[in-house]
Design an enzyme around this catalytic site. Structure first.
Site, PDB file in Angstrom:
ATOM      1  N   ASP A  31       0.933  -1.106   0.033  1.00  0.00           N
ATOM      2  CA  ASP A  31      -0.081   0.058   0.113  1.00  0.00           C
ATOM      3  C   ASP A  31       1.007   1.201  -0.035  1.00  0.00           C
ATOM      4  O   ASP A  31       1.883   1.198   0.662  1.00  0.00           O
ATOM      5  CB  ASP A  31      -0.941   0.068   1.161  1.00  0.00           C
ATOM      6  N   ASN A  87     -12.598  -3.279   2.996  1.00  0.00           N
ATOM      7  CA  ASN A  87     -13.745  -2.323   3.099  1.00  0.00           C
ATOM      8  C   ASN A  87     -14.785  -2.288   2.149  1.00  0.00           C
ATOM      9  O   ASN A  87     -14.307  -2.337   0.849  1.00  0.00           O
ATOM     10  CB  ASN A  87     -13.004  -0.875   3.070  1.00  0.00           C
ATOM     11  N   GLY A  93     -15.423   3.159   4.145  1.00  0.00           N
ATOM     12  CA  GLY A  93     -14.201   3.590   4.055  1.00  0.00           C
ATOM     13  C   GLY A  93     -13.473   3.026   2.739  1.00  0.00           C
ATOM     14  O   GLY A  93     -12.519   3.182   2.485  1.00  0.00           O
ATOM     15  N   GLN A  94     -14.246   2.269   1.900  1.00  0.00           N
ATOM     16  CA  GLN A  94     -13.864   1.912   0.676  1.00  0.00           C
ATOM     17  C   GLN A  94     -13.521   3.145  -0.425  1.00  0.00           C
ATOM     18  O   GLN A  94     -14.627   3.833  -0.629  1.00  0.00           O
ATOM     19  CB  GLN A  94     -14.640   0.798  -0.188  1.00  0.00           C
ATOM     20  N   HIS A 100     -10.046  -5.398  -2.799  1.00  0.00           N
ATOM     21  CA  HIS A 100      -8.901  -5.523  -2.365  1.00  0.00           C
ATOM     22  C   HIS A 100      -9.136  -6.008  -1.188  1.00  0.00           C
ATOM     23  O   HIS A 100     -10.095  -5.508  -0.174  1.00  0.00           O
ATOM     24  CB  HIS A 100      -8.145  -4.416  -2.653  1.00  0.00           C
ATOM     25  N   HIS A 102      -6.744  -5.688   2.457  1.00  0.00           N
ATOM     26  CA  HIS A 102      -5.697  -5.243   3.344  1.00  0.00           C
ATOM     27  C   HIS A 102      -5.041  -6.067   4.092  1.00  0.00           C
ATOM     28  O   HIS A 102      -5.673  -6.904   4.990  1.00  0.00           O
ATOM     29  CB  HIS A 102      -6.081  -4.048   4.054  1.00  0.00           C
TER      30      HIS A 102
HETATM   31  P1  5GP Z   1      -9.704   1.415   0.536  1.00  0.00           P
HETATM   32  O1  5GP Z   1      -9.983   2.735   1.303  1.00  0.00           O
HETATM   33  O2  5GP Z   1     -10.621   1.438  -0.759  1.00  0.00           O
HETATM   34  O3  5GP Z   1     -10.274   0.362   1.271  1.00  0.00           O
HETATM   35  O4  5GP Z   1      -8.239   1.049   0.083  1.00  0.00           O
HETATM   36  C1  5GP Z   1      -7.469   1.641  -0.948  1.00  0.00           C
HETATM   37  C2  5GP Z   1      -6.120   1.735  -0.614  1.00  0.00           C
HETATM   38  O5  5GP Z   1      -5.434   1.796  -1.678  1.00  0.00           O
HETATM   39  C3  5GP Z   1      -5.617   2.792   0.544  1.00  0.00           C
HETATM   40  O6  5GP Z   1      -4.803   1.969   1.527  1.00  0.00           O
HETATM   41  C4  5GP Z   1      -4.633   3.495  -0.437  1.00  0.00           C
HETATM   42  O7  5GP Z   1      -3.628   3.902   0.343  1.00  0.00           O
HETATM   43  C5  5GP Z   1      -4.304   2.583  -1.492  1.00  0.00           C
HETATM   44  N1  5GP Z   1      -3.687   3.021  -2.772  1.00  0.00           N
HETATM   45  C6  5GP Z   1      -4.584   3.980  -3.342  1.00  0.00           C
HETATM   46  N2  5GP Z   1      -4.133   4.407  -4.595  1.00  0.00           N
HETATM   47  C7  5GP Z   1      -2.852   3.615  -4.551  1.00  0.00           C
HETATM   48  C8  5GP Z   1      -1.870   3.510  -5.517  1.00  0.00           C
HETATM   49  O8  5GP Z   1      -1.684   4.093  -6.799  1.00  0.00           O
HETATM   50  N3  5GP Z   1      -0.760   2.675  -5.311  1.00  0.00           N
HETATM   51  C9  5GP Z   1      -0.773   1.882  -4.117  1.00  0.00           C
HETATM   52  N4  5GP Z   1       0.418   1.144  -3.801  1.00  0.00           N
HETATM   53  N5  5GP Z   1      -1.723   1.798  -3.220  1.00  0.00           N
HETATM   54  C10 5GP Z   1      -2.853   2.880  -3.428  1.00  0.00           C
END
Ligand code: 5GP
Length: 114
Positions: A31, A87, A93-94, A100, A102
């Site tokens: 991440d 999420n 929080g998605q 994906h 985490h």
């Molecule tokens: P969500 O909030 O949708 O559960 O998680 C999305 C995750 O993707 C976040 O933890 C954010 O830091 C990560 N993320 C978003 N854009 C990028 C990216 O371009 N590269 C990487 N490695 N992580 C990303």
């Protein structure tokens, strides 16, 4: 949802990442904004928006994401404790609408989560 998400671009190598693990069904990378010493994102190699939008034919891909987590735990030597988070939806929080998981490890995790 038909927009190309950031994770599809990562999967297509249009955007760089630090890969951690890959197999026929999944891809995992660090991440960019880690919330723990180890924070890996595991994605299926098939566009699935989230658990809510999953179809029955997505079951193998989703299950393989969990199996990849077991392999990553071994690779990173953290199989004594790690947390998996999906999420699902904006309220949870998605922010990226491509399924994906985490994979978080390397510190103590409290309960309930925030
Ligand atoms: P969500 O909030 O949708 O559960 O998680 C999305 C995750 O993707 C976040 O933890 C954010 O830091 C990560 N993320 C978003 N854009 C990028 C990216 O371009 N590269 C990487 N490695 N992580 C990303």
């Amino acid at each position: 949802m038909t927009d190309i998400s950031i994770f599809e671009k990562i999967l297509n190598k249009e955007i760089p990442c630090n890969p951690v693990y890959e197999d026929e069904f999944t891809f995992a990378f660090n991440d960019m904004s880690p919330q723990a010493p180890i924070h890996v994102l595991i994605i299926p190699k098939k566009k699935i928006v989230n658990v809510n939008e999953m179809q029955e034919e997505d079951v193998e891909f989703a299950g393989r994401v969990l199996f990849a987590a077991q392999k990553i735990a071994k690779i990173l030597n953290v199989n004594t404790g790690f947390r998996l988070v999906f999420n699902n939806g904006e309220q949870a929080g998605q922010t990226v609408f491509y399924m994906h998981c985490h994979f978080l490890a390397g510190r103590h995790f409290s309960w309930p989560p925030g």
